[in-house]
Write a protein that holds these residues in place. Structure first.
Motif, mmCIF file in Angstrom:
data_model
loop_
_atom_site.group_PDB
_atom_site.id
_atom_site.type_symbol
_atom_site.label_atom_id
_atom_site.label_comp_id
_atom_site.label_asym_id
_atom_site.label_seq_id
_atom_site.Cartn_x
_atom_site.Cartn_y
_atom_site.Cartn_z
ATOM 1 N N ALA A 13 -3.677 3.716 10.372
ATOM 2 C CA ALA A 13 -3.973 2.869 9.213
ATOM 3 C C ALA A 13 -2.991 3.138 8.075
ATOM 4 O O ALA A 13 -2.504 2.204 7.429
ATOM 5 N N VAL A 14 -2.668 4.398 7.836
ATOM 6 C CA VAL A 14 -1.714 4.740 6.774
ATOM 7 C C VAL A 14 -0.327 4.200 7.121
ATOM 8 O O VAL A 14 0.366 3.638 6.262
ATOM 9 N N ALA A 15 0.085 4.335 8.369
ATOM 10 C CA ALA A 15 1.393 3.819 8.790
ATOM 11 C C ALA A 15 1.438 2.303 8.609
ATOM 12 O O ALA A 15 2.442 1.753 8.144
ATOM 13 N N PHE A 16 0.360 1.614 8.939
ATOM 14 C CA PHE A 16 0.306 0.158 8.771
ATOM 15 C C PHE A 16 0.384 -0.226 7.296
ATOM 16 O O PHE A 16 1.101 -1.164 6.927
ATOM 17 N N GLY A 22 6.144 -1.599 2.470
ATOM 18 C CA GLY A 22 7.582 -1.690 2.679
ATOM 19 C C GLY A 22 8.064 -3.133 2.693
ATOM 20 O O GLY A 22 9.102 -3.460 2.133
ATOM 21 N N LEU A 23 7.295 -4.022 3.322
ATOM 22 C CA LEU A 23 7.643 -5.447 3.324
ATOM 23 C C LEU A 23 7.652 -6.011 1.910
ATOM 24 O O LEU A 23 8.539 -6.784 1.542
ATOM 25 N N TYR A 24 6.662 -5.637 1.125
ATOM 26 C CA TYR A 24 6.576 -6.102 -0.257
ATOM 27 C C TYR A 24 7.778 -5.611 -1.065
ATOM 28 O O TYR A 24 8.409 -6.371 -1.796
ATOM 29 N N MET A 25 8.107 -4.351 -0.897
ATOM 30 C CA MET A 25 9.186 -3.765 -1.691
ATOM 31 C C MET A 25 10.561 -4.242 -1.223
ATOM 32 O O MET A 25 11.496 -4.289 -2.016
ATOM 33 N N LEU A 26 10.697 -4.613 0.033
ATOM 34 C CA LEU A 26 11.972 -5.150 0.507
ATOM 35 C C LEU A 26 12.340 -6.449 -0.205
ATOM 36 O O LEU A 26 13.506 -6.819 -0.248
ATOM 37 N N ARG A 27 11.375 -7.120 -0.756
ATOM 38 C CA ARG A 27 11.629 -8.351 -1.500
ATOM 39 C C ARG A 27 12.121 -8.053 -2.918
ATOM 40 O O ARG A 27 12.337 -8.967 -3.700
ATOM 41 N N GLY A 28 12.280 -6.767 -3.251
ATOM 42 C CA GLY A 28 12.764 -6.384 -4.579
ATOM 43 C C GLY A 28 11.649 -6.303 -5.597
ATOM 44 O O GLY A 28 11.901 -6.208 -6.794
ATOM 45 N N LYS A 29 10.419 -6.340 -5.133
ATOM 46 C CA LYS A 29 9.275 -6.257 -6.039
ATOM 47 C C LYS A 29 8.619 -4.890 -5.882
ATOM 48 O O LYS A 29 8.842 -4.189 -4.921
ATOM 49 N N GLY A 30 7.784 -4.540 -6.833
ATOM 50 C CA GLY A 30 7.038 -3.299 -6.724
ATOM 51 C C GLY A 30 7.720 -2.093 -7.339
ATOM 52 O O GLY A 30 7.316 -0.964 -7.072
ATOM 53 N N SER A 31 8.738 -2.315 -8.157
ATOM 54 C CA SER A 31 9.409 -1.162 -8.764
ATOM 55 C C SER A 31 8.461 -0.382 -9.673
ATOM 56 O O SER A 31 8.679 0.804 -9.910
ATOM 57 N N PHE A 32 7.389 -1.041 -10.133
ATOM 58 C CA PHE A 32 6.406 -0.339 -10.963
ATOM 59 C C PHE A 32 5.666 0.737 -10.172
ATOM 60 O O PHE A 32 5.001 1.591 -10.751
ATOM 61 N N PHE A 66 7.653 4.547 10.821
ATOM 62 C CA PHE A 66 8.131 4.756 12.188
ATOM 63 C C PHE A 66 7.906 6.201 12.630
ATOM 64 O O PHE A 66 7.474 6.457 13.754
ATOM 65 N N THR A 67 8.188 7.155 11.749
ATOM 66 C CA THR A 67 7.993 8.559 12.119
ATOM 67 C C THR A 67 6.516 8.860 12.356
ATOM 68 O O THR A 67 6.183 9.707 13.172
ATOM 69 N N LEU A 72 1.216 9.740 15.791
ATOM 70 C CA LEU A 72 0.141 9.030 16.487
ATOM 71 C C LEU A 72 0.243 9.233 17.997
ATOM 72 O O LEU A 72 -0.741 9.580 18.660
ATOM 73 N N ALA A 73 1.429 9.031 18.539
ATOM 74 C CA ALA A 73 1.625 9.204 19.979
ATOM 75 C C ALA A 73 1.368 10.648 20.402
ATOM 76 O O ALA A 73 0.740 10.896 21.441
#
Length: 120
Positions: A13-16, A22-32, A66-67, A72-73
């Protein structure tokens, strides 16, 4: 065995969640959400490229999630070496990212080089 499965569920759940962030921040948002940057005075923040920092952190969050798949595995397959590889990668990515972000002024805004860039 049930404790191991519930631990694996939490790690998954934490990895998800890290992947989604990460998807949100890749858009250049979330610097706060970046510690240190969000506590700077407004004048100090204007010296830094917040969206570039957010994109970098987004990539870092992908790497860290990813790590966590190794964790998990390792737990589910009962292979401790996989868990340890995941922890080593997690620490390695984190340390490398800290060095990268805090050296070389990589996220400082640069003055425009020519007239064309000044007019943007």
């Amino acid at each position: 065995m049930d404790e191991m499965k519930s631990g694996a569920l939490v790690i998954g759940a934490v990895a998800f969640m890290m992947l989604l962030l990460g998807l949100y921040m890749l858009r250049g948002k979330g610097s706060f959400l970046i510690a240190g940057y969000n506590t700077m005075a407004k004048e100090e923040k204007e010296k830094y490229d917040g969206p570039a920092m957010a994109r970098f952190i987004g990539k870092l969050l992908f790497a860290l999630s990813f790590t966590m798949l190794f964790w998990l595995a390792g737990m589910l397959l009962e292979k401790s070496w996989m868990f340890y590889i995941g922890v080593a990668l997690f620490l390695g990515f984190t340390g490398t990212a800290l060095l990268y972000m805090n050296t070389g002024g990589r996220f400082l805004k640069r003055p425009p080089i020519n007239e064309h860039e000044k007019n943007k």
